[in-house]
Every structure is written in C-alpha cells, then in structure tokens.
Design a protein around this motif. Structure first.
Motif, PDB file in Angstrom:
ATOM      1  N   TYR A  89      28.955  34.348  49.176  1.00 14.25           N
ATOM      2  CA  TYR A  89      29.556  34.991  50.350  1.00 14.25           C
ATOM      3  C   TYR A  89      31.061  35.178  50.141  1.00 14.25           C
ATOM      4  CZ  TYR A  89      31.166  35.678  55.153  1.00 14.25           C
ATOM      5  OH  TYR A  89      31.779  36.172  56.279  1.00 14.25           O
ATOM      6  N   TYR A  90      31.727  34.147  49.639  1.00 16.84           N
ATOM      7  CA  TYR A  90      33.180  34.208  49.493  1.00 16.84           C
ATOM      8  C   TYR A  90      33.648  34.783  48.149  1.00 16.84           C
ATOM      9  CZ  TYR A  90      33.770  31.391  53.732  1.00 16.84           C
ATOM     10  OH  TYR A  90      33.759  30.935  55.027  1.00 16.84           O
ATOM     11  N   PHE A  91      32.847  34.572  47.084  1.00  9.02           N
ATOM     12  CA  PHE A  91      33.318  34.950  45.755  1.00  9.02           C
ATOM     13  C   PHE A  91      32.401  35.928  45.024  1.00  9.02           C
ATOM     14  CE2 PHE A  91      35.067  30.771  46.771  1.00  9.02           C
ATOM     15  CZ  PHE A  91      36.412  30.970  46.523  1.00  9.02           C
ATOM     16  N   GLY A  92      31.295  36.262  45.615  1.00  7.29           N
ATOM     17  CA  GLY A  92      30.382  37.212  45.000  1.00  7.29           C
ATOM     18  C   GLY A  92      29.388  36.585  44.043  1.00  7.29           C
ATOM     19  N   SER A  93      29.833  35.564  43.300  1.00  6.92           N
ATOM     20  CA  SER A  93      28.997  34.887  42.317  1.00  6.92           C
ATOM     21  C   SER A  93      29.807  33.757  41.688  1.00  6.92           C
ATOM     22  CB  SER A  93      28.559  35.868  41.222  1.00  6.92           C
ATOM     23  OG  SER A  93      29.691  36.333  40.509  1.00  6.92           O
ATOM     24  N   LYS A  94      29.151  32.959  40.846  1.00  8.93           N
ATOM     25  CA  LYS A  94      29.898  31.963  40.078  1.00  8.93           C
ATOM     26  C   LYS A  94      30.898  32.666  39.158  1.00  8.93           C
ATOM     27  CE  LYS A  94      28.639  29.574  36.332  1.00  8.93           C
ATOM     28  NZ  LYS A  94      27.969  28.630  35.407  1.00  8.93           N
ATOM     29  N   GLY A  95      30.515  33.837  38.663  1.00  2.47           N
ATOM     30  CA  GLY A  95      31.418  34.608  37.816  1.00  2.47           C
ATOM     31  C   GLY A  95      32.691  35.000  38.547  1.00  2.47           C
ATOM     32  N   GLY A  96      32.552  35.340  39.830  1.00  4.92           N
ATOM     33  CA  GLY A  96      33.725  35.671  40.624  1.00  4.92           C
ATOM     34  C   GLY A  96      34.670  34.491  40.740  1.00  4.92           C
ATOM     35  N   LEU A  97      34.107  33.303  40.879  1.00  7.45           N
ATOM     36  CA  LEU A  97      34.918  32.088  40.920  1.00  7.45           C
ATOM     37  C   LEU A  97      35.622  31.867  39.581  1.00  7.45           C
ATOM     38  CD1 LEU A  97      32.865  29.313  42.775  1.00  7.45           C
ATOM     39  CD2 LEU A  97      35.283  29.834  43.124  1.00  7.45           C
ATOM     40  N   GLY A  98      34.861  31.997  38.499  1.00  7.41           N
ATOM     41  CA  GLY A  98      35.437  31.793  37.176  1.00  7.41           C
ATOM     42  C   GLY A  98      36.574  32.756  36.895  1.00  7.41           C
ATOM     43  N   LEU A  99      36.387  34.003  37.317  1.00  8.53           N
ATOM     44  CA  LEU A  99      37.425  35.014  37.094  1.00  8.53           C
ATOM     45  C   LEU A  99      38.660  34.725  37.932  1.00  8.53           C
ATOM     46  CD1 LEU A  99      37.819  37.549  35.386  1.00  8.53           C
ATOM     47  CD2 LEU A  99      37.124  38.883  37.368  1.00  8.53           C
ATOM     48  N   ASP A 100      38.473  34.245  39.158  1.00 15.08           N
ATOM     49  CA  ASP A 100      39.615  33.890  40.001  1.00 15.08           C
ATOM     50  C   ASP A 100      40.426  32.761  39.368  1.00 15.08           C
ATOM     51  OD1 ASP A 100      39.008  35.803  41.836  1.00 15.08           O
ATOM     52  OD2 ASP A 100      38.377  34.439  43.434  1.00 15.08           O
ATOM     53  N   VAL A 101      39.726  31.768  38.814  1.00 11.53           N
ATOM     54  CA  VAL A 101      40.410  30.662  38.146  1.00 11.53           C
ATOM     55  C   VAL A 101      41.175  31.178  36.932  1.00 11.53           C
ATOM     56  CG1 VAL A 101      40.087  28.504  36.849  1.00 11.53           C
ATOM     57  CG2 VAL A 101      38.795  28.900  38.964  1.00 11.53           C
ATOM     58  N   TYR A 102      40.532  32.026  36.148  1.00 10.55           N
ATOM     59  CA  TYR A 102      41.179  32.620  34.976  1.00 10.55           C
ATOM     60  C   TYR A 102      42.421  33.409  35.374  1.00 10.55           C
ATOM     61  CZ  TYR A 102      41.947  35.885  31.119  1.00 10.55           C
ATOM     62  OH  TYR A 102      42.527  36.631  30.124  1.00 10.55           O
ATOM     63  N   ASN A 103      42.280  34.276  36.364  1.00  7.28           N
ATOM     64  CA  ASN A 103      43.409  35.095  36.808  1.00  7.28           C
ATOM     65  C   ASN A 103      44.565  34.228  37.309  1.00  7.28           C
ATOM     66  OD1 ASN A 103      42.254  37.577  36.190  1.00  7.28           O
ATOM     67  ND2 ASN A 103      41.372  37.860  38.215  1.00  7.28           N
ATOM     68  N   GLU A 104      44.218  33.129  37.992  1.00  8.74           N
ATOM     69  CA  GLU A 104      45.268  32.270  38.535  1.00  8.74           C
ATOM     70  C   GLU A 104      46.081  31.617  37.428  1.00  8.74           C
ATOM     71  OE1 GLU A 104      45.887  28.630  41.725  1.00  8.74           O
ATOM     72  OE2 GLU A 104      44.051  28.677  40.539  1.00  8.74           O
ATOM     73  N   PHE A 105      45.411  31.034  36.421  1.00 10.86           N
ATOM     74  CA  PHE A 105      46.223  30.340  35.419  1.00 10.86           C
ATOM     75  C   PHE A 105      46.924  31.318  34.479  1.00 10.86           C
ATOM     76  CE2 PHE A 105      42.039  29.711  33.054  1.00 10.86           C
ATOM     77  CZ  PHE A 105      42.348  30.448  31.920  1.00 10.86           C
ATOM     78  N   MET A 106      46.367  32.504  34.263  1.00 11.11           N
ATOM     79  CA  MET A 106      47.075  33.484  33.457  1.00 11.11           C
ATOM     80  C   MET A 106      48.347  33.955  34.176  1.00 11.11           C
ATOM     81  SD  MET A 106      45.621  33.703  30.551  1.00 11.11           S
ATOM     82  CE  MET A 106      46.429  35.149  29.853  1.00 11.11           C
ATOM     83  N   SER A 107      48.265  34.138  35.487  1.00 13.95           N
ATOM     84  CA  SER A 107      49.444  34.508  36.270  1.00 13.95           C
ATOM     85  C   SER A 107      50.459  33.365  36.282  1.00 13.95           C
ATOM     86  CB  SER A 107      49.036  34.858  37.706  1.00 13.95           C
ATOM     87  OG  SER A 107      48.226  36.014  37.741  1.00 13.95           O
ATOM     88  N   ALA A 108      49.952  32.136  36.375  1.00 12.65           N
ATOM     89  CA  ALA A 108      50.837  30.970  36.391  1.00 12.65           C
ATOM     90  C   ALA A 108      51.572  30.812  35.066  1.00 12.65           C
ATOM     91  CB  ALA A 108      50.043  29.706  36.706  1.00 12.65           C
ATOM     92  N   ILE A 109      50.896  31.129  33.955  1.00 10.16           N
ATOM     93  CA  ILE A 109      51.547  31.060  32.643  1.00 10.16           C
ATOM     94  C   ILE A 109      52.725  32.030  32.595  1.00 10.16           C
ATOM     95  CG2 ILE A 109      51.278  31.631  30.188  1.00 10.16           C
ATOM     96  CD1 ILE A 109      48.413  30.479  30.401  1.00 10.16           C
TER      97      ILE A 109
ATOM     98  N   GLU B 258      30.112  34.421  28.105  1.00 10.78           N
ATOM     99  CA  GLU B 258      29.179  34.823  29.167  1.00 10.78           C
ATOM    100  C   GLU B 258      29.581  36.159  29.792  1.00 10.78           C
ATOM    101  OE1 GLU B 258      27.575  32.111  31.892  1.00 10.78           O
ATOM    102  OE2 GLU B 258      27.652  30.391  30.533  1.00 10.78           O
ATOM    103  N   ASN B 259      30.545  36.831  29.165  1.00  9.16           N
ATOM    104  CA  ASN B 259      30.954  38.183  29.570  1.00  9.16           C
ATOM    105  C   ASN B 259      31.533  38.261  30.982  1.00  9.16           C
ATOM    106  OD1 ASN B 259      30.075  39.276  27.094  1.00  9.16           O
ATOM    107  ND2 ASN B 259      27.978  39.439  27.853  1.00  9.16           N
ATOM    108  N   VAL B 260      32.048  37.149  31.490  1.00  8.33           N
ATOM    109  CA  VAL B 260      32.608  37.135  32.843  1.00  8.33           C
ATOM    110  C   VAL B 260      33.781  38.103  32.951  1.00  8.33           C
ATOM    111  CG1 VAL B 260      33.788  35.730  34.578  1.00  8.33           C
ATOM    112  CG2 VAL B 260      31.843  34.792  33.335  1.00  8.33           C
ATOM    113  N   VAL B 261      34.661  38.088  31.952  1.00  9.80           N
ATOM    114  CA  VAL B 261      35.862  38.920  32.035  1.00  9.80           C
ATOM    115  C   VAL B 261      35.570  40.397  31.800  1.00  9.80           C
ATOM    116  CG1 VAL B 261      37.415  37.044  31.366  1.00  9.80           C
ATOM    117  CG2 VAL B 261      36.447  38.531  29.603  1.00  9.80           C
ATOM    118  N   TYR B 262      34.373  40.705  31.337  1.00  5.35           N
ATOM    119  CA  TYR B 262      34.035  42.104  31.077  1.00  5.35           C
ATOM    120  C   TYR B 262      33.332  42.772  32.257  1.00  5.35           C
ATOM    121  CZ  TYR B 262      34.858  40.516  26.300  1.00  5.35           C
ATOM    122  OH  TYR B 262      35.416  39.958  25.175  1.00  5.35           O
ATOM    123  N   LYS B 263      33.042  42.003  33.281  1.00  9.40           N
ATOM    124  CA  LYS B 263      32.273  42.542  34.399  1.00  9.40           C
ATOM    125  C   LYS B 263      33.115  42.907  35.616  1.00  9.40           C
ATOM    126  CE  LYS B 263      28.051  40.037  33.113  1.00  9.40           C
ATOM    127  NZ  LYS B 263      27.076  39.002  33.515  1.00  9.40           N
TER     128      LYS B 263
END
Length: 220
Positions: free
Chosen positions: A48-68, A116-121
């Motif tokens: 409901y909030y993130f679309g899928s586990k992949g959506g969560l994983g991508l949010d985490v990825y985007n957050e730490f890449m922005s933080a870097i 798992e192709n998360v970043v490609y979706k």
C-alpha cells in the motif's frame, strides 16, 4: 488529521524496519513478512505504501546515494576544497568503492538489488545525477542517452564489482576505481585529458576526507 498522522507513522516504521533488516540480512533474505513483524504493521501495508518490497529497497538505495552526495559536499566544504560537479562525482565514486570493499553488509545489499533487477524496474536518483552531471559538462544528451549511460553503468558496476570481489580482476582497489571512473567518463565521451585530470585530482582529495556507511545505511 489523526488518521493521516497514524498512517505516516506506520509508513515510517515499515521503512525503518526494512532498513535495519536489509542491512543485517541483505535485500534477498529479507521477506515482507519479516518487515511486517519487525514494524508491527500488516504485511499488506508494505504494498500500500511502497508498491512492493522492491519499492522499499529502491527507496533505501536512493536515500543513501543522496546522503553520500550530501556528505561528500559537506566534507569538501569543511576542508575548503573547491570541486565542480564532475570532480565531486569522482570523489563520491571513490567513497562508494571504499565502502563496497570494507562494509560487507552494504555490498551485499548493493549486489542483491542489482541481481534482482530492482534498480532496473523503477526510476532511481542516479538518472537525475547523470543528467545533472552531463549538463554541468555542457553535454546536451537526449533522455534516451542519459538513461542508456545510467543503466549501462549500473550493469558494468555490478559485473566488475562481483568479478573484483571474486578475485577475477587482479588489481589494487585504487586501480579498480580509476578504471571505473574512466569507464563512466569515457561513456559520456569526455576528453581523455579531462578524464585523467579528474581521476588524479579525485585521488588526492580521497586522501583528505573520510566517509563511511554505518549500520542501517547511515552515512557518516
């Protein structure tokens, strides 16, 4: 208003629980049921909030890449080091490479979401970063060209990092990141003299600053 606040809190709990689990066990070994249990939320709320586990994983990825990016800029400013976006990006890549080599929790998560192709979706912040980088270099690329550069480098990064960690690429960590930088900047068709200057200057800057990815992907 109370319902909205409760929903926001639930979403935040799911996100923080996922970060802790992804860091501890990796993306692949973390199930939605484990995230729901750790957050105390219904498993259906993840979709409901993130679309899928992949959506969560991508949010985490985007957050730490922005933080870097943010942390590198702050550390450069603190040292009064002048760096344009191209040089700053090279320093970021060096910091990322260092953490890939020294933090196995981080590298496992990174490999997992690539494998798992998360970043490609879905859209990632990297597309925006490469677009801004190209514009800063006065390179007028189409959206297709920006996407092509982004995902070509995603694939190359996954393959070369895995091969390096497996011992199939025999070189120092410095040579490895230099080659990675050369690959990215060459794919953008930058002049070789500029590429060499960026590689050399970013190496000197790397020796002056420290950045590490800590527990739960906190960038320090």
């Amino acid at each position: 208003m109370g319902k909205y606040k409760a929903g926001k809190e639930t979403k935040g709990k799911i996100y923080e629980a996922s970060k802790a689990l992804f860091y501890e066990y990796g993306y692949t070994n973390t199930t939605c049921l484990k995230i729901a249990k750790a957050s105390g939320a219904n498993v259906g709320l993840i979709n409901y909030y993130f679309g899928s586990k992949g959506g969560l994983g991508l949010d985490v990825y985007n957050e730490f890449m922005s933080a870097i990016k943010t942390q590198v800029k702050e550390k450069l400013d603190a040292k009064q080091i002048q760096a344009d976006l191209l040089l700053q990006t090279a320093v970021e890549m060096r910091m990322l490479n260092y953490n890939m080599r020294t933090n196995k929790n981080f590298s496992r998560f990174y490999y997992d979401i690539l494998n798992e192709n998360v970043v490609y979706k879905q859209h990632t912040v990297m597309t925006d970063y490469y677009r801004n980088l190209a514009e800063s270099c006065d390179l007028h690329y189409s959206e297709f060209e920006i996407c092509f550069i982004t995902y070509t480098n995603f694939g190359a990064s996954a393959a070369t990092n895995l091969a390096y960690d497996a011992g199939l690429i025999d070189c120092s960590s410095r040579d490895f990141v230099n080659a990675s930088l050369n690959q990215l900047l060459s794919s953008m068709r930058l002049d070789q003299n500029i590429i060499k200057q960026v590689i050399d200057e970013s190496y000197e800057i790397e020796k002056q600053i420290d950045l590490r990815i800590d527990k739960n992907f906190v960038v320090l």
